[in-house]
Design a protein around this motif. Sequence first.
Motif, mmCIF file in Angstrom:
data_model
loop_
_atom_site.group_PDB
_atom_site.id
_atom_site.type_symbol
_atom_site.label_atom_id
_atom_site.label_comp_id
_atom_site.label_asym_id
_atom_site.label_seq_id
_atom_site.Cartn_x
_atom_site.Cartn_y
_atom_site.Cartn_z
ATOM 1 N N VAL A 160 0.843 -1.189 0.000
ATOM 2 C CA VAL A 160 0.000 0.000 0.000
ATOM 3 C C VAL A 160 0.885 1.248 0.000
ATOM 4 N N PRO A 161 0.497 2.322 -0.677
ATOM 5 C CA PRO A 161 1.374 3.506 -0.790
ATOM 6 C C PRO A 161 1.831 4.082 0.553
ATOM 7 N N LEU A 162 1.013 3.979 1.580
ATOM 8 C CA LEU A 162 1.404 4.540 2.876
ATOM 9 C C LEU A 162 2.639 3.861 3.465
ATOM 10 N N LEU A 163 2.903 2.624 3.070
ATOM 11 C CA LEU A 163 4.049 1.901 3.617
ATOM 12 C C LEU A 163 5.343 2.146 2.842
ATOM 13 N N MET A 164 5.254 2.767 1.674
ATOM 14 C CA MET A 164 6.450 2.956 0.847
ATOM 15 C C MET A 164 7.549 3.785 1.523
ATOM 16 N N PRO A 165 7.224 4.893 2.219
ATOM 17 C CA PRO A 165 8.300 5.630 2.905
ATOM 18 C C PRO A 165 9.009 4.782 3.957
ATOM 19 N N LEU A 166 8.249 3.980 4.699
ATOM 20 C CA LEU A 166 8.860 3.113 5.709
ATOM 21 C C LEU A 166 9.753 2.072 5.049
ATOM 22 N N TYR A 167 9.275 1.441 3.983
ATOM 23 C CA TYR A 167 10.100 0.477 3.256
ATOM 24 C C TYR A 167 11.361 1.150 2.726
ATOM 25 N N GLY A 168 11.229 2.390 2.250
ATOM 26 C CA GLY A 168 12.387 3.106 1.738
ATOM 27 C C GLY A 168 13.434 3.352 2.813
ATOM 28 N N LEU A 169 12.987 3.730 4.013
ATOM 29 C CA LEU A 169 13.926 3.943 5.109
ATOM 30 C C LEU A 169 14.623 2.643 5.497
ATOM 31 N N LEU A 170 13.878 1.554 5.542
ATOM 32 C CA LEU A 170 14.478 0.268 5.894
ATOM 33 C C LEU A 170 15.528 -0.143 4.863
ATOM 34 N N ILE A 171 15.240 0.116 3.593
ATOM 35 C CA ILE A 171 16.232 -0.180 2.542
ATOM 36 C C ILE A 171 17.464 0.692 2.705
ATOM 37 N N ALA A 172 17.251 1.984 2.970
ATOM 38 C CA ALA A 172 18.383 2.904 3.141
ATOM 39 C C ALA A 172 19.230 2.524 4.349
ATOM 40 N N PHE A 173 18.573 2.100 5.430
ATOM 41 C CA PHE A 173 19.291 1.762 6.659
ATOM 42 C C PHE A 173 20.036 0.434 6.562
ATOM 43 N N ASN A 174 19.736 -0.372 5.558
ATOM 44 C CA ASN A 174 20.358 -1.695 5.477
ATOM 45 C C ASN A 174 21.194 -1.921 4.219
ATOM 46 N N TYR A 175 21.049 -1.066 3.193
ATOM 47 C CA TYR A 175 21.767 -1.306 1.940
ATOM 48 C C TYR A 175 22.701 -0.162 1.540
ATOM 49 N N SER A 176 22.654 0.958 2.245
ATOM 50 C CA SER A 176 23.516 2.089 1.913
ATOM 51 C C SER A 176 24.555 2.294 3.021
ATOM 52 N N ILE A 177 25.250 3.416 2.946
ATOM 53 C CA ILE A 177 26.249 3.746 3.961
ATOM 54 C C ILE A 177 25.614 3.877 5.341
ATOM 55 N N LEU A 178 24.293 4.102 5.366
ATOM 56 C CA LEU A 178 23.581 4.236 6.644
ATOM 57 C C LEU A 178 23.469 2.913 7.388
ATOM 58 N N SER A 179 23.883 1.822 6.785
ATOM 59 C CA SER A 179 23.851 0.526 7.472
ATOM 60 C C SER A 179 24.805 0.488 8.664
ATOM 61 N N PHE A 180 25.755 1.449 8.710
ATOM 62 C CA PHE A 180 26.698 1.502 9.832
ATOM 63 C C PHE A 180 26.140 2.290 11.017
ATOM 64 N N MET A 181 24.953 2.808 10.893
ATOM 65 C CA MET A 181 24.318 3.512 12.011
ATOM 66 C C MET A 181 24.047 2.542 13.156
ATOM 67 N N GLN A 212 21.973 0.402 15.689
ATOM 68 C CA GLN A 212 20.688 -0.231 15.484
ATOM 69 C C GLN A 212 19.570 0.504 16.211
ATOM 70 N N SER A 213 19.887 1.035 17.371
ATOM 71 C CA SER A 213 18.870 1.765 18.144
ATOM 72 C C SER A 213 18.388 3.012 17.392
ATOM 73 N N SER A 214 19.323 3.705 16.731
ATOM 74 C CA SER A 214 18.943 4.895 15.959
ATOM 75 C C SER A 214 18.059 4.520 14.764
ATOM 76 N N LYS A 215 18.366 3.403 14.142
ATOM 77 C CA LYS A 215 17.536 2.949 13.028
ATOM 78 C C LYS A 215 16.101 2.701 13.485
ATOM 79 N N TRP A 216 15.956 2.051 14.644
ATOM 80 C CA TRP A 216 14.623 1.760 15.161
ATOM 81 C C TRP A 216 13.865 3.041 15.490
ATOM 82 N N VAL A 217 14.557 3.999 16.087
ATOM 83 C CA VAL A 217 13.896 5.254 16.458
ATOM 84 C C VAL A 217 13.387 5.985 15.223
#
Length: 281
Positions: free
Chosen positions: A93-114, A116-121
């Motif tokens: 559903v379109p409402l979930l796309m921003p959340l999916y995008g953040l999860l992808i960014a937090f796990n597949y880009s340079i942001l994966s080194f953040m 884990q607690s910050s990712k959850w927040v």
Amino acid sequence: MKLDKTSYYPKSNLDDDDDAEDWLEQKPREISEETNVLTQVEEIVIKESYPETHAVREREDDNSQFLEDDGQPETWFNKFIDGICTFLSWVLVPLLMPLYGLLIAFNYSILSFMPQSSKWVFSLIAFGFTVAIPMLLIIIMKRLGIVNDIGLNGRKERFIPYLITVICMGGTAAFMWYKGAPMWLNMFLAAGAVAGLVNMLINFKWKISAHAAGIAGLVALVIRILSMEYHRPDTYTLLLVSILAAGLLGSARIWQGRHTMWQVLAGYAVGFTSVILMTLI
């Protein structure tokens, strides 16, 4: 002398045998014509009083006629495909796309080194702004009778939800920028707001697919991550999966009769273009 009865009794169709046969043949035709006229008048009244219901009934009649013509009523296979299409429409559903995008960014880009607690927040905050608040307001509008279906399948029901989504997406982008997130990630969220605004304007005249716009934006984000210096090696696999998901979702919306092929393709174009262009800023 023969008695003249014309002054006492009106002439009847049964006075002689030939006229009686003509009358018996003519009467059913008159009744049938009167019934057809009444049916047409009734359909016009229903169509003017309940235009949306009449349109849905016409689509249902068309579908049933199609099945009757082909001699293939709904089977277990059709029900199975309908179930898959419904599942895809809600999971993506379109409402979930921003959340999916953040999860992808937090796990597949340079942001994966953040941490884990910050990712959850950040993920929970994004969920609250882009999913929980819009969905809560849509449910309230459903209870108040402003919209008929939380799926927002009617074109005229989408203006207020679109406006709410645009505001929430813009607010999430501003929050991420304030917290020092990379510009490309801020622009991904801002692009979601821009795509929603474009869809809202198009929706005044034409029903564009918001599902297609959302999933295409996700594909564009994965391509943007692949263009960066660092990304996980399996990001290419993620790209293939996202493209496959986009194709399946678009096909599901067409199968369910929610959109035409052109409405889905227009949604793809709006979502993909918005994210690609804005994340390059």
